[in-house]
Every structure is written in structure tokens, then in C-alpha cells.
Design a protein around this motif. Sequence first.
Motif, PDB file in Angstrom:
ATOM      1  N   TYR A  97       0.842  -1.190   0.000  1.00  9.82           N
ATOM      2  CA  TYR A  97       0.000   0.000   0.000  1.00  9.82           C
ATOM      3  C   TYR A  97       0.887   1.254   0.000  1.00  9.82           C
ATOM      4  O   TYR A  97       1.041   1.945   0.999  1.00  9.82           O
ATOM      5  CB  TYR A  97      -0.908  -0.003   1.228  1.00  9.82           C
ATOM      6  CG  TYR A  97      -2.151   0.873   1.068  1.00  9.82           C
ATOM      7  CD1 TYR A  97      -2.102   2.105   0.407  1.00  9.82           C
ATOM      8  CD2 TYR A  97      -3.374   0.472   1.580  1.00  9.82           C
ATOM      9  CE1 TYR A  97      -3.221   2.893   0.253  1.00  9.82           C
ATOM     10  CE2 TYR A  97      -4.518   1.252   1.448  1.00  9.82           C
ATOM     11  CZ  TYR A  97      -4.434   2.461   0.783  1.00  9.82           C
ATOM     12  OH  TYR A  97      -5.561   3.241   0.634  1.00  9.82           O
ATOM     13  N   GLU A  98       1.489   1.513  -1.155  1.00 14.84           N
ATOM     14  CA  GLU A  98       2.216   2.764  -1.388  1.00 14.84           C
ATOM     15  C   GLU A  98       1.465   3.471  -2.506  1.00 14.84           C
ATOM     16  O   GLU A  98       1.672   3.201  -3.685  1.00 14.84           O
ATOM     17  CB  GLU A  98       3.678   2.486  -1.760  1.00 14.84           C
ATOM     18  CG  GLU A  98       4.467   1.820  -0.634  1.00 14.84           C
ATOM     19  CD  GLU A  98       5.907   1.546  -1.019  1.00 14.84           C
ATOM     20  OE1 GLU A  98       6.396   2.168  -1.987  1.00 14.84           O
ATOM     21  OE2 GLU A  98       6.546   0.713  -0.357  1.00 14.84           O
ATOM     22  N   TYR A  99       0.565   4.341  -2.087  1.00 17.19           N
ATOM     23  CA  TYR A  99      -0.471   4.873  -2.960  1.00 17.19           C
ATOM     24  C   TYR A  99       0.088   5.509  -4.236  1.00 17.19           C
ATOM     25  O   TYR A  99      -0.378   5.233  -5.337  1.00 17.19           O
ATOM     26  CB  TYR A  99      -1.312   5.883  -2.173  1.00 17.19           C
ATOM     27  CG  TYR A  99      -2.538   6.388  -2.889  1.00 17.19           C
ATOM     28  CD1 TYR A  99      -3.614   5.537  -3.157  1.00 17.19           C
ATOM     29  CD2 TYR A  99      -2.630   7.724  -3.288  1.00 17.19           C
ATOM     30  CE1 TYR A  99      -4.745   6.001  -3.808  1.00 17.19           C
ATOM     31  CE2 TYR A  99      -3.765   8.201  -3.928  1.00 17.19           C
ATOM     32  CZ  TYR A  99      -4.808   7.332  -4.183  1.00 17.19           C
ATOM     33  OH  TYR A  99      -5.938   7.788  -4.827  1.00 17.19           O
ATOM     34  N   LYS A 100       1.120   6.330  -4.066  1.00 20.69           N
ATOM     35  CA  LYS A 100       1.729   6.962  -5.243  1.00 20.69           C
ATOM     36  C   LYS A 100       2.820   6.085  -5.841  1.00 20.69           C
ATOM     37  O   LYS A 100       2.867   5.881  -7.063  1.00 20.69           O
ATOM     38  CB  LYS A 100       2.309   8.326  -4.885  1.00 20.69           C
ATOM     39  CG  LYS A 100       3.005   8.994  -6.075  1.00 20.69           C
ATOM     40  CD  LYS A 100       3.741  10.259  -5.695  1.00 20.69           C
ATOM     41  CE  LYS A 100       4.496  10.821  -6.899  1.00 20.69           C
ATOM     42  NZ  LYS A 100       5.314  12.004  -6.552  1.00 20.69           N
ATOM     43  N   ASN A 101       3.712   5.566  -4.989  1.00 17.07           N
ATOM     44  CA  ASN A 101       4.870   4.834  -5.505  1.00 17.07           C
ATOM     45  C   ASN A 101       4.474   3.642  -6.362  1.00 17.07           C
ATOM     46  O   ASN A 101       5.133   3.330  -7.355  1.00 17.07           O
ATOM     47  CB  ASN A 101       5.747   4.358  -4.348  1.00 17.07           C
ATOM     48  CG  ASN A 101       6.578   5.488  -3.759  1.00 17.07           C
ATOM     49  OD1 ASN A 101       6.571   6.605  -4.264  1.00 17.07           O
ATOM     50  ND2 ASN A 101       7.303   5.192  -2.691  1.00 17.07           N
ATOM     51  N   LYS A 102       3.410   2.934  -5.973  1.00 16.38           N
ATOM     52  CA  LYS A 102       2.967   1.760  -6.724  1.00 16.38           C
ATOM     53  C   LYS A 102       2.000   2.111  -7.858  1.00 16.38           C
ATOM     54  O   LYS A 102       1.548   1.230  -8.578  1.00 16.38           O
ATOM     55  CB  LYS A 102       2.297   0.750  -5.786  1.00 16.38           C
ATOM     56  CG  LYS A 102       3.231   0.193  -4.726  1.00 16.38           C
ATOM     57  CD  LYS A 102       4.373  -0.607  -5.332  1.00 16.38           C
ATOM     58  CE  LYS A 102       5.250  -1.229  -4.255  1.00 16.38           C
ATOM     59  NZ  LYS A 102       6.418  -1.936  -4.823  1.00 16.38           N
ATOM     60  N   GLY A 103       1.673   3.398  -7.982  1.00 14.90           N
ATOM     61  CA  GLY A 103       0.802   3.817  -9.079  1.00 14.90           C
ATOM     62  C   GLY A 103      -0.656   3.461  -8.878  1.00 14.90           C
ATOM     63  O   GLY A 103      -1.418   3.385  -9.849  1.00 14.90           O
ATOM     64  N   ILE A 104      -1.077   3.278  -7.625  1.00 10.88           N
ATOM     65  CA  ILE A 104      -2.481   2.953  -7.357  1.00 10.88           C
ATOM     66  C   ILE A 104      -3.370   4.108  -7.804  1.00 10.88           C
ATOM     67  O   ILE A 104      -4.453   3.912  -8.386  1.00 10.88           O
ATOM     68  CB  ILE A 104      -2.685   2.655  -5.857  1.00 10.88           C
ATOM     69  CG1 ILE A 104      -1.790   1.494  -5.423  1.00 10.88           C
ATOM     70  CG2 ILE A 104      -4.149   2.326  -5.565  1.00 10.88           C
ATOM     71  CD1 ILE A 104      -1.666   1.320  -3.916  1.00 10.88           C
ATOM     72  N   ASP A 105      -2.905   5.339  -7.560  1.00  9.22           N
ATOM     73  CA  ASP A 105      -3.668   6.523  -7.974  1.00  9.22           C
ATOM     74  C   ASP A 105      -3.845   6.565  -9.482  1.00  9.22           C
ATOM     75  O   ASP A 105      -4.937   6.842  -9.995  1.00  9.22           O
ATOM     76  CB  ASP A 105      -2.994   7.799  -7.459  1.00  9.22           C
ATOM     77  CG  ASP A 105      -1.501   7.888  -7.791  1.00  9.22           C
ATOM     78  OD1 ASP A 105      -0.930   6.899  -8.314  1.00  9.22           O
ATOM     79  OD2 ASP A 105      -0.889   8.954  -7.522  1.00  9.22           O
ATOM     80  N   VAL A 106      -2.786   6.248 -10.221  1.00  7.63           N
ATOM     81  CA  VAL A 106      -2.857   6.253 -11.684  1.00  7.63           C
ATOM     82  C   VAL A 106      -3.802   5.156 -12.192  1.00  7.63           C
ATOM     83  O   VAL A 106      -4.572   5.367 -13.144  1.00  7.63           O
ATOM     84  CB  VAL A 106      -1.452   6.052 -12.301  1.00  7.63           C
ATOM     85  CG1 VAL A 106      -1.538   5.924 -13.810  1.00  7.63           C
ATOM     86  CG2 VAL A 106      -0.547   7.214 -11.934  1.00  7.63           C
ATOM     87  N   PHE A 107      -3.753   3.995 -11.553  1.00  9.78           N
ATOM     88  CA  PHE A 107      -4.629   2.889 -11.940  1.00  9.78           C
ATOM     89  C   PHE A 107      -6.099   3.289 -11.811  1.00  9.78           C
ATOM     90  O   PHE A 107      -6.905   3.047 -12.722  1.00  9.78           O
ATOM     91  CB  PHE A 107      -4.331   1.671 -11.066  1.00  9.78           C
ATOM     92  CG  PHE A 107      -5.172   0.459 -11.375  1.00  9.78           C
ATOM     93  CD1 PHE A 107      -5.104  -0.158 -12.611  1.00  9.78           C
ATOM     94  CD2 PHE A 107      -6.026  -0.075 -10.418  1.00  9.78           C
ATOM     95  CE1 PHE A 107      -5.869  -1.284 -12.907  1.00  9.78           C
ATOM     96  CE2 PHE A 107      -6.788  -1.203 -10.686  1.00  9.78           C
ATOM     97  CZ  PHE A 107      -6.709  -1.804 -11.939  1.00  9.78           C
TER      98      PHE A 107
END
Length: 551
Positions: free
Chosen positions: A312-322
Motif C-alpha cells: 500500500y504505497e499509494y503513489k509509488n505503486k501507481g495505485i492513484d494512476v490505476f
Amino acid sequence: MQIDAKHTPDYIFEASWEVCNKVGGIYTVLSTKANSLQKLYKEKVFFIGPDLFQSPGNPWFLEEKELYADWRNFARIHQGLEIRVGRWNVPGNPIVFLIRFNSFFERKNSIYTEMWLDFEVDSIQAYGDYDESSMFAYASGVVIESFYRYHHLEASHVIAHFNEWQLGMGALYIRKNVPKIATVFTTHATGIGRSIAGNGLPLYNQLKNYNGDQMARQLNMVAKHSIEKRTAQYVDCFTTVSDITAQESAQLLERHPDVITPNGFEKDFVPRGLEYRRARKAAREKLVSVAERFLGHTVHSDALLVGISGRYEYKNKGIDVFIDALDRLRKMPQLSKDVVAFIMIPAWIKAPVVDPSSVRNLHDGVCVTHQLHEAGNDKIVGYLKYLGFGNRETDRVKVIYVPSYLNGSDGIFNTDYYNLLIGLDVSVFPSYYEPWGYTPHESVAFSIPTITTTLAGFGVWAKKNGNVENGLSDGVQVIRRDDSNHMEVAEEIAVSLYDFTLKSIDQVNLLKKRAAELSDRADWSHFIIHYQEAYSKALQNSFIRLSRPAR
């Protein structure tokens, strides 16, 4: 590359917090690499991990009380070392030493003083897991020295390999106390780089302007950065997992890695043929069944199943972009096929949801499979609500948020992650900070086409070694990402997912075949040679170091 036979190790010790301790991606690196190391250095490879599971036992550790019993008893009686010896329960079954290191806390202050005087490691502002990690690291160094001296290995070529800043003090202990042992240190991600990215600062465009020491003070990471930097500078061979992290290391740790050691994958457990088709069918049925239960309506039989997973690394893992990509996709009037997206990101959960309808009301239609602590502060739930993902039957794009570790006992799926991954049609990992990227790597190993970015180590490798066509046509799509093109990346993902919904069964099967072919070039049989190069480099550098006159 040529490996010098004169610089081949006779014994290898490799220490990590994640040996027989399944925490994150490093566990996957070491546990899958073990089989290849065993084949090369049979019974002369010793993994070292923390002894954290006294009762009811460690599921990854098979104790063998007679193995090196004489040394273990000597170390316990004369050196106060508490060591259990056995095998790692993974392919290759390498020998493992598990250490109880509690007694080292009594010497913590003197150990930190020693590290400051010898290597200028600044532990004054330590907090969090620094103490526990450092005491285990120091204990690992003591255990390696004990084994080395008890078995009179002075005439042998010995490698001591330490992973991540957590094991830094082990490497420095060996450098000082057993200088004939050649040391290797691998950073899988620089602490400062991860923190810069996680704090919303522009890492890539501004990298050359950052000073690691200054940023450590600014981000309250002085102790962790200090041990990571000093270890990188003092070991005989410094390695990291990708070209991206090598650039970070050169700038922030002030040493360019000697060798890039990309992360391989052991595919022996990936099902094949009829077994693969059965596993995929069962996984798809499980995913659809859970989706229907939480959505409250039927999922169309030809729906496209999409997934993202990881920490759960919201920005680092690109969850926001997804999520932004899904928002764009659902607004495409030409989209004629249902898409069900699974966000498989572990969060702070209470228990599995018993009544999905009550949770849908609680979260304004957002489907969450587990009750969350502080759900009002959960970024994923909050953003899905903000964008209006109500998961209505008429919506083309539905989202299921799975905030649990998928370890076989989550209470909803009750099977592990790989047994669900194989049921997806496509995966998306649009990372901003991703030194390697096991999630897209695992995906193509299971023949699932994947979308990743140029800011993931695996994405960079794929660009060099197979991703030569546009889009997903060769099983992996690597989208250019930088500090400022978030929305362009989301749009490109949305277009790619839309294009995927138009593909025929034969076209999809071709993509799956190409994904698997790419993964075949990224397994340990191809990548283990980079570790052999690192061992050779460490031995060469240690010989040079030892030949210099003492100051």
C-alpha cells in the motif's frame, strides 16, 4: 560475461531479515534464488535469518537439530549465541541459520559507539525498526565469524552477503573483525529515494540536485541513511537490482554499484498445459463469484478481469494512476464489454465482510471485501468515492477492493495470490517508484499480459530485452513515466485496456504466449550469473584490499 575461476567462492553466507520470514519482495528474491545457488554451491550456501517464530513454529523452516550440532553447541556455551539450524522450505532446501538476537540489546549502546568510531555510522536519531534490525545484523556478523573460525575456513574463499540497510551492521562487523571474508551488500531500494518519492517530491527530474545526507536530515532518516551509505561505501562489492536504483545509489549513497543483480524468478511451480487451464478456470470462477457477491448482481461471462497488487504505497505503486485509468475507461462511450478491476492491496483490516450489501451502503457503493480500521482515512476508498465508482449494474467498469493479504486464509477467497493472479486477463502496475517490480514479473511468468512503466526496473529490463512493439502486442507494455505525466499515463492505460476488450480469443492467447516467452528470459537460470559476477568482484576487491599495507 566471464567469471574468473580463481575468484570463485567456496562458502557463501547470505543474511536478510526476510530469510524464512515472508514480509515482502525480498523474500521472493531470496527464496527463488536459493535453488540456483544450491545447484552451483551444493551445501556450501548458508542463509541467515531472524528466529521470530518460537511457537507454534515457522512454516518456512525445517529444523535439523543434528546439522552442525557441535558448532551450534560450542557457540551457545562459549559465545552465548542462540542458533537454530535447518532447511528453508523452498525449492533447493538450502541450509539456514536462524538467530535469536535479544541478548545483543544489552550491548546496543556500545555497538552503536563502535560503529560510529570505526565507520562513522550515526545511530543517535534512530527510531522505529532501526534497533531491532541492527541488533539482528550485528548478531549475523558474529554468527558468521563463529562458524568461520570454528571450521577453520581461513584458507577458503568466503563470501558474506547482506541485503538492505537492515543488515548493514553485519557487513561492517565482518569488514572489521574478519577482514579476509569478502563482503557483498545489495540495496533493493535506497531508503532516501523511496522516501523522496513517497513524500511527493520530484525524484527523477531533480535527482542530480539531491544530496543524500541533506535529504536524510530533512526526511528524518539520518540513522537509516547513515548505515546504508556507510555499508555501500565499505563493502568489497556493492550491488543493486536495476539501472534505475543504480543511478539513485550513485547520487544518494555516493557509490555506483559494482554489479547490477536483477531479480530472477523460479517458474517451477507455475502450472502448465491442462493443469494451467484448470487452475485458470478455477481462479476466474473464484474471482467472478466474489465479485458478484459484493456487487450484488451478475458479472457477464466475457467480462475483462483486470488487477493491481502490491504494498500500500499509494503513489509509488501507481495505485492513484490505476484508479484514474479506470475512471477514463468507464467514460469511453465505445466501451461495449464489462470490466471488473481488482485492487489487491493489503491495508489495516478488522475482519472479512459478512454482509456485502451493508458495506456497499457504508461506502457509497464502493465494494470492499474486508472491514477496515479507519475506513474514512483510506485513500483508495476515498478516491473511489470521490470519482463516483458506485458499481451499478449498468456501469461498464466495476471495482472490487481487496485490502487483505492473500495467503490462503483471508476469509473471502481463502487461496493465495498466485491462485488468483492466474485468473486475470491483464494486470496493471503503473509504478512511480519500483526498483525492480516483481508484480509485473510474476504476471508474465503466469502468462498474464501486463502493463508497467519505465520507472520500474523490470519495465526497463523488458524494454531492453523484449518489449519492442507498441502496446501489449508482445505480452508487456512499458509506458514512459516521469515526474509530471500522471494523466498521460492514465490515459494510455485506459486506451490499452479498451483495446484489450476488442481482442479475439486467438489474439489474447498469442499475447499470453508472448508474455510467457518474455518471462523465460528473466528467470534465475539467466540471472544467477550476475550474482556469480558479484562474488568474483568481491573476492578480487578483497584480495586488493588485503594486499595494501596497513595504515
